[in-house]
Design an enzyme around this catalytic site. Sequence first.
Site, PDB file in Angstrom:
ATOM      1  N   ASP A 180       0.902  -1.557  -0.006  1.00 51.06           N
ATOM      2  CA  ASP A 180      -0.030  -0.438  -0.374  1.00 51.06           C
ATOM      3  C   ASP A 180       1.278   0.893  -0.967  1.00 51.06           C
ATOM      4  OD1 ASP A 180       1.021  -0.209   2.567  1.00 51.06           O
ATOM      5  OD2 ASP A 180      -1.139   0.101   3.517  1.00 51.06           O
ATOM      6  N   ASP A 192       7.762  -5.160  13.788  1.00 50.87           N
ATOM      7  CA  ASP A 192       8.411  -3.030  13.895  1.00 50.87           C
ATOM      8  C   ASP A 192       8.563  -2.875  15.294  1.00 50.87           C
ATOM      9  OD1 ASP A 192       5.318  -3.849  14.023  1.00 50.87           O
ATOM     10  OD2 ASP A 192       5.135  -1.766  13.354  1.00 50.87           O
TER      11      ASP A 192
END
Length: 442
Positions: free
Chosen positions: A210, A286
């Site tokens: 994306d 992350d």
Amino acid sequence: MAVFSDFRFLLLLAALVFIYIQMRLFATQSEYAERLAATVASENDCTRQTRLLIDQISMQQGRIVALEEEKKRRDLECGQLKDLVQDLERKGLEKLMDKVQVPVAAVVIMACNRADYLERTIKSVLKYQKSVASKYPVFVSQDGTNPSVKRMALSYDQLTYMQHLDYEPVHTERPGELIAYYKIARHYKWALDELFNKHKFNRVIILEDDMEIALDFFDYFEAAADLLDKDKSIMAVSSWNDNGQKQFVSDPYSLYRSDFFPGLGWMLTKSTWDELSPKWPKAYWDDWLRLKENHQGRQFIRPEVCRTYNFGEHGSSLGQFFKQYLEPIKLNDIKVDWKSMNLTYLMEDNYKSYFAELLKAAKPVSATDAILKTRNIAGDVRIQYNDQPDFEYIADQFGVFTEWKDGIPRTAYKGVVVFRYNSRRIFLVGPNSLKQLGIYDL
């Protein structure tokens, strides 16, 4: 008379014996004659075969001589070709060979089930990758079996498709957690293991399905790759700035070090992955990279103006913060000649003093009514905060990220968060930042 008869009988008997002996002798002579004739015929045949063999040997010797002559001729030609190659090298062949591109990094687009998003990302990447294709081979790594995503990826000859099939059940560690975050972590580990260990790349740039990239995306990473190789205190290079919204950025040439992992379009080396892979987390990879125990004092390079734009309003994060933080991001639209830029100021030995000088040149402003006071000051500004609640109060006034991870604010370097406000730089300075930067005279 009887004696005479007996004598004739003996004569007859002797005649019969003589005749028998003669017949046997004749038969033996005939047999010997036949054998002799056969022997002579065999000898003649052997003589003929011997002559044929001699003729064949002579022919083979002739061929051997011819082959030896051919070998000498080809050896001579090889020698001449070798001399020619050496002559070409002297005339610049080595220089020509230098033009053969060694990949700077593989680019992997992580995908799952959003074919429309993936198509937009692929088109953006290939738009700027075409001129540097040999430096940046592109991969799409799909997690799962969504047929639309697979068809979309396979419809592009310019990239390589990989598919991660994981049928192992997911067991979340806490009730109510999304399984998607566990699957994402597994997919990342598998894809990076494939690219580093199977395909033998030295560096990999990770994108998600994306994202759009800036026109100088690849030049930026090529320049940063040199930093990444030389300075082992840099853990990764990112194209993202969490505070990269249009109102907080203006300088496309500015780069910073950060103690906070930005992600969203980032590059790491094989040596770093060799360290991370064995202990890769089950989920939330992350945030895991943002833990001090994992980055171990190493830092990340980030730009002021983002080189990636995240358009993924619908995804595993359920559009969290999209309208406020992601949609307003500024994607760089200026072609920066990164090859001509001197980026040595970002090296660990240089950056601390470089950043300290920027901070010392900024004018101090108190946290109370910071925005109002900042408007009336020309040049950069620094604002001291005392703790996390104090930081959140000041950051909220400006509208930048207030989030911390493991004691580090987003984008911070030595506790300092920097962003633009009306084009001037605002430094939000932590309670220990000046000491960490070696500043004692403010």
